[in-house]
Enzyme design. Structure first.
Site, PDB file in Angstrom:
ATOM      1  CE  LYS A 222      -4.365  -1.962   1.363  1.00 14.39           C
ATOM      2  NZ  LYS A 222      -5.335  -2.245   2.408  1.00 14.39           N
ATOM      3  NE  ARG A 256      -7.658  -8.503   1.175  1.00 12.00           N
ATOM      4  CZ  ARG A 256      -7.276  -7.791   0.116  1.00 12.00           C
ATOM      5  NH1 ARG A 256      -6.288  -6.931   0.207  1.00 12.00           N
ATOM      6  NH2 ARG A 256      -7.899  -7.943  -1.049  1.00 12.00           N
TER       7      ARG A 256
HETATM    8  N1  HH2 Z   1      -7.535  -3.917   1.113  1.00 11.95           N
HETATM    9  C1  HH2 Z   1      -7.885  -4.032  -0.172  1.00 11.95           C
HETATM   10  C2  HH2 Z   1      -8.985  -4.822  -0.554  1.00 11.95           C
HETATM   11  N2  HH2 Z   1      -9.676  -5.526   0.356  1.00 11.95           N
HETATM   12  N3  HH2 Z   1     -10.023  -6.170   2.605  1.00 11.95           N
HETATM   13  C3  HH2 Z   1      -9.684  -6.073   3.894  1.00 11.95           C
HETATM   14  N4  HH2 Z   1     -10.374  -6.765   4.813  1.00 11.95           N
HETATM   15  N5  HH2 Z   1      -8.635  -5.297   4.311  1.00 11.95           N
HETATM   16  C4  HH2 Z   1      -7.885  -4.557   3.442  1.00 11.95           C
HETATM   17  O1  HH2 Z   1      -6.957  -3.841   3.886  1.00 11.95           O
HETATM   18  C5  HH2 Z   1      -8.235  -4.626   2.057  1.00 11.95           C
HETATM   19  C6  HH2 Z   1      -9.334  -5.448   1.666  1.00 11.95           C
HETATM   20  C7  HH2 Z   1      -7.103  -3.290  -1.204  1.00 11.95           C
HETATM   21  O2  HH2 Z   1      -6.032  -4.075  -1.645  1.00 11.95           O
HETATM   22  P1  HH2 Z   1      -6.033  -4.926  -3.004  1.00 11.95           P
HETATM   23  O3  HH2 Z   1      -7.112  -5.946  -2.973  1.00 11.95           O
HETATM   24  O4  HH2 Z   1      -4.674  -5.448  -3.226  1.00 11.95           O
HETATM   25  O5  HH2 Z   1      -6.291  -3.855  -4.117  1.00 11.95           O
HETATM   26  P2  HH2 Z   1      -7.564  -3.469  -4.980  1.00 11.95           P
HETATM   27  O6  HH2 Z   1      -8.653  -3.021  -4.044  1.00 11.95           O
HETATM   28  O7  HH2 Z   1      -7.089  -2.364  -5.883  1.00 11.95           O
HETATM   29  O8  HH2 Z   1      -8.014  -4.689  -5.735  1.00 11.95           O
END
Ligand code: HH2
Length: 276
Positions: A222, A256
């Site tokens: 992030k 995660r």
């Molecule tokens: N962060 C993202 C998505 N889902 N769920 C939880 N519980 N906690 C988090 O910190 C979280 C989440 C964002 O990360 P990522 O899935 O890698 O990216 P994107 O939303 O662009 O797909």
């Protein structure tokens, strides 16, 4: 402490690694890497081989500024992947806020609903309540990904995020979802400035002490890590592993992550050095 999910009672005595599977063209770190069902399933298999304890499958990018896909598109992305992932022998989570996607995933037998909007969309809470064994992750966010960057005023972010999570957990339990199904998440990067994210990490113990349910935390790749290190998103492996270790050291039960193998190795060493 444990986390009750559809097929698995997850023991949280050892830190759990949730591997991220983004079936999206536009995720901030790995958009477009696993958009087909076959590629996403191959990624699931790889993460399990690397030691993932849980797979988190999502079809919506929630990066700052993102707009949500329509429901049919989101469902078409994630459901076939969930169906295949359910055969891999680890708990499978669906990363969604959309009740129709939740319902379909729960009907397939998904173990966990991970909702960055904490089941606040109309119908979401009722949908999860209908499945008495499914686990749920409730995350803190303000507004929507498209607008959240403008909603970052806090007097004390740790207290305010803690207030939200405590209240939301109480509301969810009032709807009939028992406590041991619930895990809480401060929402790193969601409507927060870098200093807020770092306060949530440095003072994470306060939140752990205050909340009666375990914490899941997502620091992987992030922006705050980019700010700390000056690294582009694809070069944040070391920073992400360090943040995951710090989160576990300050009491997180689940991390995660995108980079499962490195995180699993690091946690083995941390466990030997600092664990119970
Ligand atoms: N962060 C993202 C998505 N889902 N769920 C939880 N519980 N906690 C988090 O910190 C979280 C989440 C964002 O990360 P990522 O899935 O890698 O990216 P994107 O939303 O662009 O797909």
């Amino acid at each position: 402490m444990h986390w009750q999910t559809t097929r698995f009672r997850i023991d949280l005595c050892r830190p759990q690694v949730m591997g991220i599977v983004n079936v999206t063209p536009d995720s901030f770190a790995d958009g477009g890497c696993h958009v087909t069902t076959a590629a996403a399933l191959a990624h699931c298999e790889r993460l399990v081989a690397e030691g993932a304890d849980i797979l988190d499958i999502g079809g919506e990018s929630t990066r700052p500024g993102a707009t949500a896909p329509d429901t049919a598109q989101e469902a078409a992305r994630v459901l076939p992947v969930i169906e295949g992932a359910l055969r891999l022998g680890v708990p499978v989570s669906v990363d969604t806020s959309e009740p129709k996607v939740m319902r379909a995933a729960l009907a397939l037998g998904v173990d966990i609903v991970n909702d960055v909007r904490a089941l606040r969309r109309p119908g979401a809470l009722a949908c999860v309540a209908e499945y008495p064994a499914a686990g749920v992750c409730l995350m803190h966010m303000r507004g929507e990904p498209a607008t959240m960057s403008a909603q970052v005023d806090y007097d004390d972010v740790v207290v305010e995020v803690g207030d939200f999570l405590a209240e939301r957990a109480a509301q969810v339990m009032a709807a009939g979802i028992v406590a041991d199904r619930i895990v809480l998440d401060p929402g790193i990067g969601f409507a927060k400035r870098p200093e807020h994210n770092l306060a949530l990490l440095r003072r994470q113990r306060e939140m752990v002490a205050r909340l009666s349910r375990p914490l899941l935390v997502g620091w992987s790749r992030k922006g705050t890590l980019g700010l700390l290190t000056g690294r582009a998103v694809q070069d944040r492996l070391a920073a992400s592993v360090a943040a995951a270790l710090a989160a576990v050291h300050h009491g997180a039960a689940v991390v995660r992550v995108h980079d499962v193998a490195a995180t699993v190795d690091a946690l083995k060493v941390w466990q030997a050095a600092c664990g119970d």
